[in-house]
Design an enzyme around this catalytic site. Structure first.
Site, short mmCIF file in Angstrom:
data_model
loop_
_atom_site.label_atom_id
_atom_site.label_comp_id
_atom_site.label_asym_id
_atom_site.label_seq_id
_atom_site.Cartn_x
_atom_site.Cartn_y
_atom_site.Cartn_z
N ALA A 60 1.25 0.28 1.22
CA ALA A 60 0.38 0.23 2.63
C ALA A 60 0.50 -1.23 3.20
O ALA A 60 0.28 -2.17 2.28
CB ALA A 60 -1.09 0.22 2.27
N ASP A 61 0.88 -1.31 4.60
CA ASP A 61 0.92 -2.70 5.19
C ASP A 61 -0.35 -3.33 4.95
O ASP A 61 -1.53 -2.59 5.19
CB ASP A 61 1.20 -2.13 6.58
CG ASP A 61 2.71 -2.61 6.82
OD1 ASP A 61 3.26 -3.26 5.96
OD2 ASP A 61 3.11 -2.46 8.02
N LYS A 62 -0.55 -4.43 4.85
CA LYS A 62 -1.82 -5.23 4.95
C LYS A 62 -2.55 -5.46 6.11
O LYS A 62 -3.43 -4.85 6.45
CB LYS A 62 -1.42 -6.77 4.09
CG LYS A 62 -3.13 -7.56 3.98
CD LYS A 62 -2.72 -8.86 3.60
CE LYS A 62 -2.05 -10.07 4.61
NZ LYS A 62 -3.02 -10.23 5.74
N THR A 118 3.55 3.15 4.78
CA THR A 118 3.04 2.84 6.07
C THR A 118 4.07 1.62 6.85
O THR A 118 4.48 1.00 6.09
CB THR A 118 1.39 2.53 6.26
OG1 THR A 118 1.60 1.14 5.64
CG2 THR A 118 0.78 3.36 5.26
N THR A 171 -3.93 -2.15 8.39
CA THR A 171 -4.41 -1.16 7.42
C THR A 171 -5.40 -1.56 6.40
O THR A 171 -6.32 -0.74 6.21
CB THR A 171 -3.07 -0.39 6.79
OG1 THR A 171 -2.07 -0.37 7.71
CG2 THR A 171 -3.20 0.78 6.07
#
Length: 867
Positions: A324-326, A566, A329
């Site tokens: 997951a992108d920080k 993502t 997200t």
């Protein structure tokens, strides 16, 4: 001649071609103005030229309907119809003909519904364009563009129409999907860019000259495509279908051989064999699959998750790692500016001003917006003129602008990653230590740092560092805990520094084993086993470049994981395509959306978790259907075959078999809407369990059918025609009751059926009962015997429910949960309770005790159910 050569010849051979026409002439022809077209003129041209979209070639509905009468299964049914007419079995003829048309109507209707659902989703993903109308920048859908519009193209955009570039820096354009060129090409002012290509780097204005059918390439609004890729899930279901077809073929061949040996009428035998084969083939399987997927896609769209490829829902069920992108997200993507650090006693206000001069407000960039919001006096910007602006890109990691002050003097300003700005600066040796110390201190507090520099013509001078804070999303911690409980490991992926990544990970409770991605290779590098293991065990990755994302996904897949990824940028597209399920987050670029299988319209991780839950529910429905279909096929095939071989008696007529298939397949479509419970672990096909449980239920059905046959003939002394009706009703009622067995692992009452499933099953069985009682195309049975059959079927249903649970314990025993699993669940639930209280202090012990009590009771209930 390929497409690229056609382009070149068009440029050379056609004088008035807008690609080769002198720019001033084209501007005059299109009525070019820097203020853009007026809205009234744009509407007038939209009527003249039509929408900016290609006409889809749609087959005529009648031709589409007739296509359902063409293919192996329809051919077999049609042969059965012809044979019925030849032997003058007119009831069989009309009923089989009804089955043929029923399959076509159901298939046509459901495919039409799925197509309408996809069209509705497609509308939500329509490309937007940045266009100037009446002197103001607006964002209409790309289909509203007309020749003469002035548009703005930025990195990550899909070019929405054929256009000529206006004044500005060259841009890198990827035309690989259009011309087959593997590398991006450079396009300069005055040159053409084509609809469907992707802007890889740069930013520039362009004048639209061709739209809709007058463009060279692509359908720009068609991000949602009907993917013909066969997923793991579909492959498993198709294997089941092939298994049933082969089994039916073998048993039918045995019946025909024996019938020929006995001297039975060959035409009647062939007709019966064909009907039995048709009834055994899972005709409804493709329809059930597509309907279930379409229903799932519509449900996800309500959660603002748009499925661009239906098979992605299936793949999501098996995802066990989510990268997951920080930013945006896991965090809010709402940057706030802290107190700046400056060097050489430069006023902090000056550092903010120069950073603002290296920003562009109309780009709506979150970093630019945060910097501009830090200005105390925005009017101060009016005394400066931007001569040139170089936008941010993932390689240079900075923005740069050439500015002219009120005295006419030009200078340059830049802002970007501190290490990039520091390397650029002539004064780096003097300020390196203090700047790195400031950056480290900001990182320890969870702040991102932005270096700022100015060049007066004597080299770049670093002025200071701006701290930017992006707070974690309020729901992120609870969502990550939920994902962990569901067996999905969430790994953070960020381009930020290691210290920031660790600080954010700690706040989110996701582990601080963050790997520095600078030491990783790209997609061409084969990692050692040691590095691959470290990637697998890491909680996240910092200082990540786009090539690293692709590499991380590749390594994890080679380690046997089903990976979700993502992303939002044009450079994320390869990783999104590579992942088993690529997810474009909200505000993603057009290129990222095009590469992704699922597109989120709202920020955050919770939507993805909802999508995983929904995909696992769909998997459960299909698992139930697979067990049901195998069990029913085994029941009918073995009972019919053994009755013919042993007793030389056809226990069902061809018409009965057709009606059995017609009623059962019609009602089973409702399973797409059934209530199910998703599992707390990633799903995968357990063929040992599916075939094992289905075989047990199928063979028990054969035993119960022969017992009823024995009772009817030897105890109740019914004639053969009444026995046929008796067996028809038994197979119909008992067969449909089986769906209530296969939809639960525990007792059949543990999950309440959806109303639509309940109504469909009861409704079809009432029809089957009336047919048997009053003798439509068969000998009337009467209400007394119909009641007996229902009682007999329900009694066996209760016995089968116990045997089914025993079969599950044999073929798929549940492993006891470890204490660490329970502790994780208790911790997750405790945090949820803490959140529900509004994060009140002083209730930690109470929350923990309540969570432990709930989880222990849930575990005890699960164990009791398994027993």
């Amino acid at each position: 001649m390929d497409l690229k050569k056609k382009l070149n010849s068009a440029q050379c051979d056609v004088k008035d071609n807008p690609i080769s026409m002198p720019m001033p002439k084209l501007q005059e022809k299109l009525g070019f103005s820097l203020q853009g077209l007026s809205q009234a003129e744009a509407q007038k041209r939209l009527v003249q030229y039509g929408p900016n979209e290609l006409e889809e070639k749609k087959s005529h509905p009648l031709l589409k309907f007739l296509s359902y009468f063409w293919g192996p299964i329809p051919w077999m049914i049609e042969i059965a119809v012809i044979l019925s007419a030849v032997v003058r079995h007119w009831p069989d003829f009309f009923i089989i003909l009804l089955l043929l048309f029923a399959n076509a109507i159901v298939g046509f209707w459901e495919e039409r519904q799925a197509a309408n659902a996809i069209a509705a989703l497609k509308a939500k993903l329509a490309i937007k364009a940045r266009v100037i109308r009446d002197g103001k920048w607006v964002n209409p859908e790309a289909r509203e563009l007309v020749p003469g519009d002035v548009i703005r193209l930025r990195q990550g955009d899909i070019v929405p129409a054929d256009a000529r570039l206006l004044d500005g820096d060259p841009v890198e354009v990827d035309q690989s999907a259009l011309t087959g060129e593997s590398l991006p090409i450079t396009r300069k002012s005055g040159e053409a860019v084509f609809s469907g290509s992707i802007v890889r780097q740069g930013e520039i204005g362009a004048l639209v000259y061709g739209t809709g059918m007058n463009t060279y390439f692509g359908k720009t609004a068609e991000l949602v495509q009907e993917a013909h890729t066969v997923s793991h899930f579909q492959k498993a279901v198709l294997k089941i279908g092939n298994y049933l077809i082969i089994l039916a073929g073998i048993l039918v061949a045995v019946i025909i051989t024996v019938a020929i040996f006995r001297g039975d009428p060959i035409l009647t035998t062939l007709q019966f064999a064909l009907v039995l084969t048709v009834a055994s083939i899972p005709v409804a399987m493709p329809t059930v699959l597509s309907v279930t997927m379409a229903v799932g896609a519509r449900l996800l769209s309500k959660s603002q998750a748009i499925v661009s490829r239906l098979v992605a829902i299936e793949e999501l069920a098996g995802v066990d790692i989510l990268c997951a992108d920080k930013t945006g997200t896991l965090t809010q993507n709402k940057l706030t500016l802290g107190d700046p650090f400056s060097v050489d006693n430069i006023p902090p206000e000056q550092v903010i001003l120069y950073a603002a001069l290296a920003s562009r407000e109309d780009n709506h960039d979150t970093i630019d917006a945060a910097v501009l919001s830090g200005l105390k006096n925005k009017d101060e910007m009016k005394s400066y003129q931007m001569v040139h602006f170089q936008p941010f890109d993932a390689v240079n990691k900075r923005t740069e602008a050439t500015i002219k002050d009120q005295n006419g003097k030009e200078f340059k300003v830049a802002k970007g990653a501190p290490q990039v700005i520091l390397a650029l600066s002539a004064n780096r040796t003097q300020v390196k230590d203090v700047v790195e110390k400031a950056v480290d201190e900001f990182a320890a507090r969870g702040f991102r740092s932005l270096g700022v520099a100015r060049d007066d013509g004597n080299g770049w001078q670093l002025l200071g560092v701006l701290p930017l804070f992006d707070p974690p999303r309020e729901d992120a911690k609870a969502t990550i805990a939920t994902a962990t409980q569901m067996g999905v490991k969430v790994k953070m992926v960020t381009g930020d520094q290691l210290a920031i990544a660790k600080e954010t990970a700690q706040k989110l409770g996701m582990g601080t084993n963050i790997l520095d991605a600078t030491g990783l290779g790209d997609e061409k590098k084969l990692e050692t086993a040691e590095v691959a293991e470290s990637i697998e065990k890491a909680d996240g990755f910092a200082q990540v470049f786009p090539a690293h994302k692709f590499h991380i996904v590749d390594v994890l897949q080679k380690r046997g994981h089903i990976v979700g990824m993502t992303g939002d940028g044009v450079n994320d597209a390869p990783a999104l395509k590579k992942a088993d399920c690529g997810i474009a987050v909200s505000n993603a670029t057009d290129a990222a959306r095009a590469a992704a299988a699922i597109v989120l319209l709202t920020p955050g991780l919770s939507v993805i978790i909802d999508a995983i839950k929904e995909s696992r529910k769909i998997f459960q429905r299909m698992n139930s259907y697979a067990i049901y279909r195998i069990a029913e096929t085994l029941r009918v095939l073995f009972f019919m075959t053994l009755a013919i071989l042993i007793f030389n008696f056809y226990p069902l007529t061809a018409v009965m078999i057709v009606m059995l298939a017609l009623l059962n397949d019609g009602a089973i479509l409702s399973i797409a809407y059934d209530n199910v419970h998703y599992k707390d672990q990633p799903e995968s096909w357990n063929m040992r369990m599916v075939l094992g449980v289905a075989t047990v239920l199928g063979l028990i059905g054969v035993v119960s059918a022969f017992l009823l046959f024995y009772l009817g003939e030897n105890v109740f002394h019914l004639d053969r025609s009444h026995i046929q009706t008796l067996m028809y009703l038994k197979l119909s009622v008992a067969g449909h009751l089986t769906i209530f067995l296969t939809r639960t692992r525990g007792p059949f009452w543990t999950i309440r059926p959806a109303n639509i499933l309940w109504v469909a099953v009861v409704g079809t069985q009432m029809i089957a009962t009336l047919i048997a009682v009053y003798g439509f195309l068969m000998t009337p049975l009467g209400w007394k015997w119909a009641g007996f059959v229902w009682g007999y079927a329900i009694a066996w249903f209760l016995v089968n429910d116990q045997l089914k649970r025993l079969a599950y314990r044999i073929f798929d025993p549940i492993k006891p949960k470890t204490s660490s699993d329970l502790a994780s669940q208790i911790s997750s639930r405790a945090y949820e309770l803490y959140e529900q209280r509004g994060q009140e202090e002083g209730h930690a012990d109470e929350d923990w005790k309540q969570a432990e009590r709930e989880i222990r009771e849930k575990e005890k209930s699960r164990k009791d159910q398994n027993k």
